[in-house]
Motif scaffolding. Structure first.
Motif, PDB file in Angstrom:
ATOM      1  N   ILE A  16       0.881  -1.166   0.000  1.00  0.00           N
ATOM      2  CA  ILE A  16       0.000   0.000   0.000  1.00  0.00           C
ATOM      3  C   ILE A  16       0.915   1.210   0.000  1.00  0.00           C
ATOM      4  CG2 ILE A  16      -1.803   1.275   1.206  1.00  0.00           C
ATOM      5  CD1 ILE A  16      -1.546  -2.309   2.011  1.00  0.00           C
ATOM      6  N   ARG A  17       0.696   2.072  -0.990  1.00  0.00           N
ATOM      7  CA  ARG A  17       1.630   3.177  -1.195  1.00  0.00           C
ATOM      8  C   ARG A  17       0.865   4.488  -1.368  1.00  0.00           C
ATOM      9  NH1 ARG A  17       4.504   3.825  -6.851  1.00  0.00           N
ATOM     10  NH2 ARG A  17       5.397   5.847  -6.507  1.00  0.00           N
ATOM     11  N   GLU A  18       1.429   5.537  -0.796  1.00  0.00           N
ATOM     12  CA  GLU A  18       0.902   6.881  -0.991  1.00  0.00           C
ATOM     13  C   GLU A  18       2.072   7.844  -0.959  1.00  0.00           C
ATOM     14  OE1 GLU A  18      -2.874   9.354   0.514  1.00  0.00           O
ATOM     15  OE2 GLU A  18      -1.493   8.773   2.112  1.00  0.00           O
ATOM     16  N   LYS A  19       2.260   8.547  -2.046  1.00  0.00           N
ATOM     17  CA  LYS A  19       3.362   9.502  -2.205  1.00  0.00           C
ATOM     18  C   LYS A  19       4.687   8.827  -1.877  1.00  0.00           C
ATOM     19  CE  LYS A  19       0.361  13.418  -1.484  1.00  0.00           C
ATOM     20  NZ  LYS A  19      -0.028  14.519  -0.667  1.00  0.00           N
ATOM     21  N   ASN A  20       5.387   9.298  -0.864  1.00  0.00           N
ATOM     22  CA  ASN A  20       6.714   8.768  -0.545  1.00  0.00           C
ATOM     23  C   ASN A  20       6.710   7.792   0.618  1.00  0.00           C
ATOM     24  OD1 ASN A  20       7.898  10.268  -2.563  1.00  0.00           O
ATOM     25  ND2 ASN A  20       8.196  12.042  -1.244  1.00  0.00           N
ATOM     26  N   ARG A  21       5.563   7.219   0.925  1.00  0.00           N
ATOM     27  CA  ARG A  21       5.523   6.251   2.026  1.00  0.00           C
ATOM     28  C   ARG A  21       4.796   4.998   1.571  1.00  0.00           C
ATOM     29  NH1 ARG A  21       1.060   7.274   6.047  1.00  0.00           N
ATOM     30  NH2 ARG A  21      -0.637   7.932   4.701  1.00  0.00           N
ATOM     31  N   ALA A  22       5.162   3.880   2.163  1.00  0.00           N
ATOM     32  CA  ALA A  22       4.576   2.606   1.772  1.00  0.00           C
ATOM     33  C   ALA A  22       4.626   1.631   2.939  1.00  0.00           C
ATOM     34  CB  ALA A  22       5.307   2.036   0.570  1.00  0.00           C
ATOM     35  N   ILE A  23       3.677   0.707   2.936  1.00  0.00           N
ATOM     36  CA  ILE A  23       3.676  -0.417   3.874  1.00  0.00           C
ATOM     37  C   ILE A  23       3.409  -1.672   3.052  1.00  0.00           C
ATOM     38  CG2 ILE A  23       2.960   0.920   5.893  1.00  0.00           C
ATOM     39  CD1 ILE A  23       0.084  -0.153   5.443  1.00  0.00           C
ATOM     40  N   PHE A  24       3.662  -2.824   3.650  1.00  0.00           N
ATOM     41  CA  PHE A  24       3.391  -4.064   2.931  1.00  0.00           C
ATOM     42  C   PHE A  24       2.759  -5.077   3.879  1.00  0.00           C
ATOM     43  CE2 PHE A  24       7.414  -4.828   4.883  1.00  0.00           C
ATOM     44  CZ  PHE A  24       7.517  -6.199   5.074  1.00  0.00           C
ATOM     45  N   GLY A  25       2.088  -6.052   3.287  1.00  0.00           N
ATOM     46  CA  GLY A  25       1.387  -7.056   4.067  1.00  0.00           C
ATOM     47  C   GLY A  25       0.056  -6.509   4.550  1.00  0.00           C
ATOM     48  N   TYR A  26      -0.728  -7.376   5.141  1.00  0.00           N
ATOM     49  CA  TYR A  26      -2.013  -6.931   5.674  1.00  0.00           C
ATOM     50  C   TYR A  26      -1.980  -7.044   7.191  1.00  0.00           C
ATOM     51  CZ  TYR A  26      -6.892  -6.477   6.829  1.00  0.00           C
ATOM     52  OH  TYR A  26      -8.073  -6.046   7.384  1.00  0.00           O
ATOM     53  N   ASP A  27      -1.988  -5.907   7.838  1.00  0.00           N
ATOM     54  CA  ASP A  27      -2.103  -5.802   9.286  1.00  0.00           C
ATOM     55  C   ASP A  27      -3.095  -4.664   9.512  1.00  0.00           C
ATOM     56  OD1 ASP A  27      -1.858  -4.960  11.972  1.00  0.00           O
ATOM     57  OD2 ASP A  27       0.206  -5.701  12.059  1.00  0.00           O
ATOM     58  N   GLU A  28      -4.286  -5.007   9.992  1.00  0.00           N
ATOM     59  CA  GLU A  28      -5.354  -4.020  10.100  1.00  0.00           C
ATOM     60  C   GLU A  28      -4.955  -2.814  10.947  1.00  0.00           C
ATOM     61  OE1 GLU A  28     -10.025  -3.819  11.391  1.00  0.00           O
ATOM     62  OE2 GLU A  28      -9.271  -5.667  10.480  1.00  0.00           O
ATOM     63  N   VAL A  29      -4.238  -3.028  12.024  1.00  0.00           N
ATOM     64  CA  VAL A  29      -3.823  -1.926  12.898  1.00  0.00           C
ATOM     65  C   VAL A  29      -2.882  -0.984  12.154  1.00  0.00           C
ATOM     66  CG1 VAL A  29      -2.578  -1.361  15.034  1.00  0.00           C
ATOM     67  CG2 VAL A  29      -4.152  -3.302  14.995  1.00  0.00           C
ATOM     68  N   VAL A  30      -1.904  -1.541  11.466  1.00  0.00           N
ATOM     69  CA  VAL A  30      -0.944  -0.736  10.711  1.00  0.00           C
ATOM     70  C   VAL A  30      -1.659  -0.017   9.563  1.00  0.00           C
ATOM     71  CG1 VAL A  30       1.117  -0.849   9.239  1.00  0.00           C
ATOM     72  CG2 VAL A  30       1.003  -2.215  11.324  1.00  0.00           C
ATOM     73  N   LEU A  31      -2.558  -0.704   8.904  1.00  0.00           N
ATOM     74  CA  LEU A  31      -3.286  -0.104   7.785  1.00  0.00           C
ATOM     75  C   LEU A  31      -4.186   1.032   8.246  1.00  0.00           C
ATOM     76  CD1 LEU A  31      -3.756  -0.153   4.778  1.00  0.00           C
ATOM     77  CD2 LEU A  31      -5.349  -2.035   5.075  1.00  0.00           C
ATOM     78  N   LYS A  32      -4.857   0.860   9.392  1.00  0.00           N
ATOM     79  CA  LYS A  32      -5.690   1.941   9.933  1.00  0.00           C
ATOM     80  C   LYS A  32      -4.854   3.183  10.194  1.00  0.00           C
ATOM     81  CE  LYS A  32      -9.411  -0.571  12.225  1.00  0.00           C
ATOM     82  NZ  LYS A  32      -9.981  -0.999  13.512  1.00  0.00           N
ATOM     83  N   ASP A  33      -3.682   2.977  10.776  1.00  0.00           N
ATOM     84  CA  ASP A  33      -2.789   4.100  11.070  1.00  0.00           C
ATOM     85  C   ASP A  33      -2.283   4.742   9.773  1.00  0.00           C
ATOM     86  OD1 ASP A  33      -1.296   5.715  12.976  1.00  0.00           O
ATOM     87  OD2 ASP A  33       0.486   4.669  12.205  1.00  0.00           O
ATOM     88  N   PHE A  34      -2.008   3.939   8.777  1.00  0.00           N
ATOM     89  CA  PHE A  34      -1.471   4.436   7.506  1.00  0.00           C
ATOM     90  C   PHE A  34      -2.488   5.310   6.773  1.00  0.00           C
ATOM     91  CE2 PHE A  34      -0.405   4.077   2.973  1.00  0.00           C
ATOM     92  CZ  PHE A  34       0.952   4.373   3.002  1.00  0.00           C
ATOM     93  N   VAL A  35      -3.762   4.945   6.808  1.00  0.00           N
ATOM     94  CA  VAL A  35      -4.783   5.694   6.043  1.00  0.00           C
ATOM     95  C   VAL A  35      -5.353   6.894   6.773  1.00  0.00           C
ATOM     96  CG1 VAL A  35      -5.400   3.718   4.620  1.00  0.00           C
ATOM     97  CG2 VAL A  35      -6.684   4.163   6.726  1.00  0.00           C
ATOM     98  N   LYS A  36      -4.954   7.121   8.021  1.00  0.00           N
ATOM     99  CA  LYS A  36      -5.457   8.282   8.770  1.00  0.00           C
ATOM    100  C   LYS A  36      -5.041   9.568   8.105  1.00  0.00           C
ATOM    101  CE  LYS A  36      -5.906   6.518  13.407  1.00  0.00           C
ATOM    102  NZ  LYS A  36      -5.429   6.519  14.741  1.00  0.00           N
TER     103      LYS A  36
END
Length: 110
Positions: free
Chosen positions: A90-110
């Protein structure tokens, strides 16, 4: 805009896609089975995630190439063979995460 990079056959990618849709978060889906990332896109992701972490050591491609028994440059391998990528990314501009972790994803999309 958010990018979801993955493969339709990947359960974790489908979970991330469902997560984003349920929360009505706009995203662009990049199907790696249909279109590979450009070297520039990959290098942008490497700024957030080290290439060694992006190698899917459980993939058929990893086993097929015999990488378990070799010393190799993860960046070079990923640039030449994107079937080795751990998805989803999951990528947005200059930051990215990988894998599916709901907690990390929630924080990433805030």
């Amino acid at each position: 805009m958010l990018q979801l990079i993955g493969r339709p056959s990947c359960k974790e990618t489908r979970k991330a896609e469902r997560f984003l849709k349920e929360r009505k978060i706009d995203f662009h889906y990049v199907d790696l089975d249909k279109k590979e990332l450009s070297p520039g896109e990959l290098k942008s992701i490497f700024n957030s995630i080290t290439p060694v972490d992006l190698i899917n050591k459980n993939s058929k491609e990893f086993e097929k190439k015999g990488l378990k028994y070799m010393d190799f440059d993860p960046e070079e391998e990923l640039l030449s063979n994107q079937k080795l990528l751990f998805t989803p990314i999951i990528r947005e501009k200059n930051r990215a995460i990988f894998g599916y972790d709901e907690v990390v994803l929630k924080d990433f999309v805030k």
